[in-house]
Scaffold this active site. Sequence first.
Site, PDB file in Angstrom:
ATOM      1  N   SER A 206       0.797  -1.231   0.000  1.00 44.35           N
ATOM      2  CA  SER A 206       0.000   0.000   0.000  1.00 44.35           C
ATOM      3  C   SER A 206       0.827   1.279   0.000  1.00 44.35           C
ATOM      4  O   SER A 206       0.262   2.356  -0.178  1.00 44.35           O
ATOM      5  CB  SER A 206      -0.930   0.017   1.205  1.00 44.35           C
ATOM      6  OG  SER A 206      -1.990  -0.864   0.974  1.00 44.35           O
TER       7      SER A 206
ATOM      8  N   LYS B 136       0.330   3.425  -2.944  1.00 45.44           N
ATOM      9  CA  LYS B 136      -0.859   4.269  -3.100  1.00 45.44           C
ATOM     10  C   LYS B 136      -0.525   5.756  -3.063  1.00 45.44           C
ATOM     11  O   LYS B 136      -1.216   6.579  -3.662  1.00 45.44           O
ATOM     12  CB  LYS B 136      -1.893   3.920  -2.019  1.00 45.44           C
ATOM     13  CG  LYS B 136      -2.459   2.512  -2.195  1.00 45.44           C
ATOM     14  CD  LYS B 136      -3.266   2.047  -0.987  1.00 45.44           C
ATOM     15  CE  LYS B 136      -3.805   0.637  -1.222  1.00 45.44           C
ATOM     16  NZ  LYS B 136      -4.404   0.043  -0.024  1.00 45.44           N
TER      17      LYS B 136
ATOM     18  N   TYR C 101      -3.765  -2.345 -10.216  1.00 47.88           N
ATOM     19  CA  TYR C 101      -3.639  -2.211  -8.750  1.00 47.88           C
ATOM     20  C   TYR C 101      -2.773  -3.335  -8.155  1.00 47.88           C
ATOM     21  O   TYR C 101      -1.890  -3.083  -7.339  1.00 47.88           O
ATOM     22  CB  TYR C 101      -5.044  -2.195  -8.129  1.00 47.88           C
ATOM     23  CG  TYR C 101      -5.035  -2.242  -6.626  1.00 47.88           C
ATOM     24  CD1 TYR C 101      -4.750  -1.099  -5.882  1.00 47.88           C
ATOM     25  CD2 TYR C 101      -5.282  -3.429  -5.943  1.00 47.88           C
ATOM     26  CE1 TYR C 101      -4.722  -1.148  -4.489  1.00 47.88           C
ATOM     27  CE2 TYR C 101      -5.256  -3.485  -4.558  1.00 47.88           C
ATOM     28  CZ  TYR C 101      -4.978  -2.343  -3.844  1.00 47.88           C
ATOM     29  OH  TYR C 101      -4.928  -2.396  -2.470  1.00 47.88           O
TER      30      TYR C 101
ATOM     31  N   TYR D 286      -4.783   3.499   8.038  1.00 52.61           N
ATOM     32  CA  TYR D 286      -6.148   2.991   8.243  1.00 52.61           C
ATOM     33  C   TYR D 286      -6.646   3.374   9.631  1.00 52.61           C
ATOM     34  O   TYR D 286      -6.482   4.512  10.037  1.00 52.61           O
ATOM     35  CB  TYR D 286      -6.197   1.472   7.971  1.00 52.61           C
ATOM     36  CG  TYR D 286      -5.287   1.097   6.835  1.00 52.61           C
ATOM     37  CD1 TYR D 286      -5.575   1.544   5.559  1.00 52.61           C
ATOM     38  CD2 TYR D 286      -4.111   0.400   7.022  1.00 52.61           C
ATOM     39  CE1 TYR D 286      -4.725   1.273   4.495  1.00 52.61           C
ATOM     40  CE2 TYR D 286      -3.251   0.122   5.964  1.00 52.61           C
ATOM     41  CZ  TYR D 286      -3.567   0.566   4.724  1.00 52.61           C
ATOM     42  OH  TYR D 286      -2.736   0.313   3.690  1.00 52.61           O
TER      43      TYR D 286
ATOM     44  N   VAL E 146       1.202  -3.719   3.850  1.00 53.95           N
ATOM     45  CA  VAL E 146       1.199  -5.016   4.541  1.00 53.95           C
ATOM     46  C   VAL E 146       2.453  -5.852   4.253  1.00 53.95           C
ATOM     47  O   VAL E 146       2.633  -6.915   4.835  1.00 53.95           O
ATOM     48  CB  VAL E 146      -0.074  -5.861   4.265  1.00 53.95           C
ATOM     49  CG1 VAL E 146      -1.291  -5.232   4.906  1.00 53.95           C
ATOM     50  CG2 VAL E 146      -0.285  -6.105   2.787  1.00 53.95           C
TER      51      VAL E 146
HETATM   52  N1  GLN Z   1      -2.239  -5.273  -1.879  1.00 49.78           N
HETATM   53  C1  GLN Z   1      -2.805  -5.194  -0.569  1.00 49.78           C
HETATM   54  C2  GLN Z   1      -4.290  -5.419  -0.655  1.00 49.78           C
HETATM   55  O1  GLN Z   1      -4.871  -4.975  -1.565  1.00 49.78           O
HETATM   56  C3  GLN Z   1      -2.495  -3.861   0.013  1.00 49.78           C
HETATM   57  C4  GLN Z   1      -2.988  -3.694   1.421  1.00 49.78           C
HETATM   58  C5  GLN Z   1      -2.037  -2.970   2.301  1.00 49.78           C
HETATM   59  O2  GLN Z   1      -0.819  -2.896   2.083  1.00 49.78           O
HETATM   60  N2  GLN Z   1      -2.560  -2.468   3.389  1.00 49.78           N
HETATM   61  O3  GLN Z   1      -4.892  -6.053   0.158  1.00 49.78           O
END
Ligand code: GLN
Length: 309
Positions: free
Chosen positions: A65, A68, A192, A244, A262
């Site tokens: 993420s 992003k 994505y 988050y 993650v």
């Molecule tokens: N690729 C992961 C997902 O879509 C990204 C989530 C994350 O890093 N928090 O679930």
Amino acid sequence: MTDDLRSHIDEAMTLAAAQLGKGRVADYIPALAKVDPAKLGFALALPDGTVHASGDADEPFSIQSVSKVFTLALALRRVGSDLWTSVGREPSGSAFNSVVQLESEQGIPRNPLINAGAIATTDRLIDGRAGDAVAEEIVDFMRARAGDDRVEIDFDVAFSESETGARNRSLAHFMDAFGNLTHPVETVVGVYFRQCAIAMSCRQLARAGLFLAMEGRDPFTGEQIVEAHRARRINAIMMLCGHYDNSGEFAFRVGLPGKSGVGGGILCIAPGQGSIAVWSPALNEAGTSLAGAVALEHFAYAAGWSVFD
Ligand code: GLN
């Protein structure tokens, strides 16, 4: 100054190392479950080109993420403020992959740093082009920002995400049902999954984030990547939404805009000072690197870096 920074990093790493063994590696993406939870890396990139690295700072990991933030910058460059018709700017207070708010808020995700919001942002970035071309644009952007052509997509991770991507597909279909997706679901999630599967080291990632610490300008290439007001706003979104439902806690403890993934990476921006990337794969319940957050907390405290000065 430089000696001080070095000793702050050493201290932060010692305190973070004491956390190893706590937390859990993300296992809902099978390819991520194989990563050694004992890894710990730290890199601080300064505007003069110096990088202070420590631990496993040169080992590539899945940025997940953290990507992003960069696709948000690219989408803002491509479609400008019109992006905000597709995605909001409010903290969600819920899990990164939550579907709940999408229903009550008519398919407009709360912010670009939760999965639904990042999928909507990627949809706008695609802007009528082929998915492969956009995935390539994202990787090229990361290479240019990192100043390193070795940045690659880890296709095992991308495949693994796609195989287990029912929830992300659901988010995309849900937005599509509300008319908030302009390309086919598979095109959007295809980009994505690949952006999330980009592999970078702490050294590369810290360097890549530097434009956000320098009012949108890459100090190495001299290029204005995004306008200064946009860099500030990306930082504001990172501060409020980067972790988050753990964002408030991170802001309280670290006091700097950050974005976790993650894969265990966190990018943290100290406006005017530098850009920091940490990596340790074991996560807290919200999906933020446990040891990584501890390293950032202690480094920021010791260096006296905070946006609340
Ligand atoms: N690729 C992961 C997902 O879509 C990204 C989530 C994350 O890093 N928090 O679930």
